[in-house]
Design an enzyme around this catalytic site. Sequence first.
Site, PDB file in Angstrom:
ATOM      1  N   GLY A   1      75.732 -21.922 -12.416  1.00 26.26           N
ATOM      2  CA  GLY A   1      74.802 -22.259 -11.337  1.00 26.26           C
ATOM      3  C   GLY A   1      74.366 -23.701 -11.452  1.00 26.26           C
ATOM      4  CG  ASN A   2      73.140 -25.977  -8.488  1.00 27.60           C
ATOM      5  OD1 ASN A   2      71.996 -25.943  -8.035  1.00 27.60           O
ATOM      6  ND2 ASN A   2      74.200 -25.638  -7.772  1.00 27.60           N
ATOM      7  NE  ARG A   3      69.203 -29.177 -15.238  1.00 28.49           N
ATOM      8  CZ  ARG A   3      68.899 -28.529 -16.353  1.00 28.49           C
ATOM      9  NH1 ARG A   3      67.949 -27.620 -16.343  1.00 28.49           N
ATOM     10  NH2 ARG A   3      69.549 -28.793 -17.466  1.00 28.49           N
TER      11      ARG A   3
END
Length: 425
Positions: free
Chosen positions: A222-224
């Site tokens: 995923g990412n932030r």
Amino acid sequence: MAIKYSGDKMTVIPLLKDKSIVVGVTGGIAAYKAAALTSRLVQAGARVDVIMTEAAARFVAPLTFQALTHRPVVTEMFALLAETDIGHVSLGKRADLMVIAPATANTLAKLAHGFADNMLTTTSLACRGPILLAPAMETGMWQNSATRANMALLRDRGFYFIGPEKGRLASSDTGTGRMAEPNDIFEACRWSLARKGPLAGKHVLVTAGCTWEPFDPVRFIGNRSSGKMGFALAAAGRDQGAEVTRIHGPTARTAGDGVRCQAIQTARQMHDAVLDIISTTDVLLMAAAVGDYRPASFAGQKIKKGQDSRSVELAPNPDILKAVAKQNKPGSQLQVVVGFAAETEDLLENARKKLDQKKLDLIVANDVSAPDSGFKVDTNRVNILDPQSEPVTLPLLSKDEVAANIIQRVIVKLEEKAGDQPGKD
Ligand code: C5P
């Protein structure tokens, strides 16, 4: 929010600032929640006048509302006729919005049939602005055919509604009839006020947040991205009168009212969801941080430590904006496409490349390595690039202000495109 320019100086004017709002409170146990709504409206800068029915004043003391609004609370019609400021129709005439929360079955019936037997119903009849109703009653009353017919009449006449919701009722039963939460009524007030804004009749599609690309049932790449910018954009579009759909990845944020939303997890799901409704979309704001790659395979069971090799093979995800650009033929409904570039180096250069490659009308670029800008924080420092002009750098602003600014630029783009259509001067 709206934006006013004076020379180069930009002032963001919150939607509720200095608006005249009448909060009508009728006699149901949910009347106590009207205090929380009133407080939110006052804090947002609105001038709030509260009108209570006699029954409402038995549930909550008028003094509560007086203390919150710093204004007299209206409870009795005839005592007020002598007053010049709060005559029996003047409140309705000057109201930008009237919200009745809770609205009992009795008040719904009176409104449906044009009664003016107390200050609240009289003011509703005189009201020139939109009226938002938050019904609250016992389930049987809500389902009664008389209430159904009254609701249909009121809907036909252009009243707006929020709720009721399903949940625990004061009678200890569970069913439909619980008043919407004050926070959702507050958002619905903004939605109701904005109905005639410059984006009225336009469908704005916003993507928000990150995507999760799973490689086994418990792990993902995923990412932030928190989705804050996308949520702010959806609210800003709604505040200008648009119908807004938000397609969002996994996020802890809850939906505000007045925005249709669809939750997805993966980039491919977001791709399909966007393409499903793009033909009825006027403006696409692609704020989501879409994962560029996904694991090439998915293990049906949790991968055990030491069971597998420690490398994950990746496959590219479809580029949603490129797919939209491919499908978007001249004459289609989609007028304005805005992309977002979260970068950690060569910000403007990379953003300009994406603007061209993805055939965008605007791209909003920010440096996500800066501590006050980008993921998770409430502020953002962005650059807006247009194919025709030099980049504009906005100062450090709240994400709500950045969103209002982007939406203003979208409105200008829509006007330009409408002006470019054949047959227009
Ligand atoms: O990830 P990238 O920096 O290329 O993102 C730029 C823009 O492209 C963003 O608006 C993003 O939402 C969009 N994007 C997309 N499909 C992808 C990746 C990004 O539409 N697969």
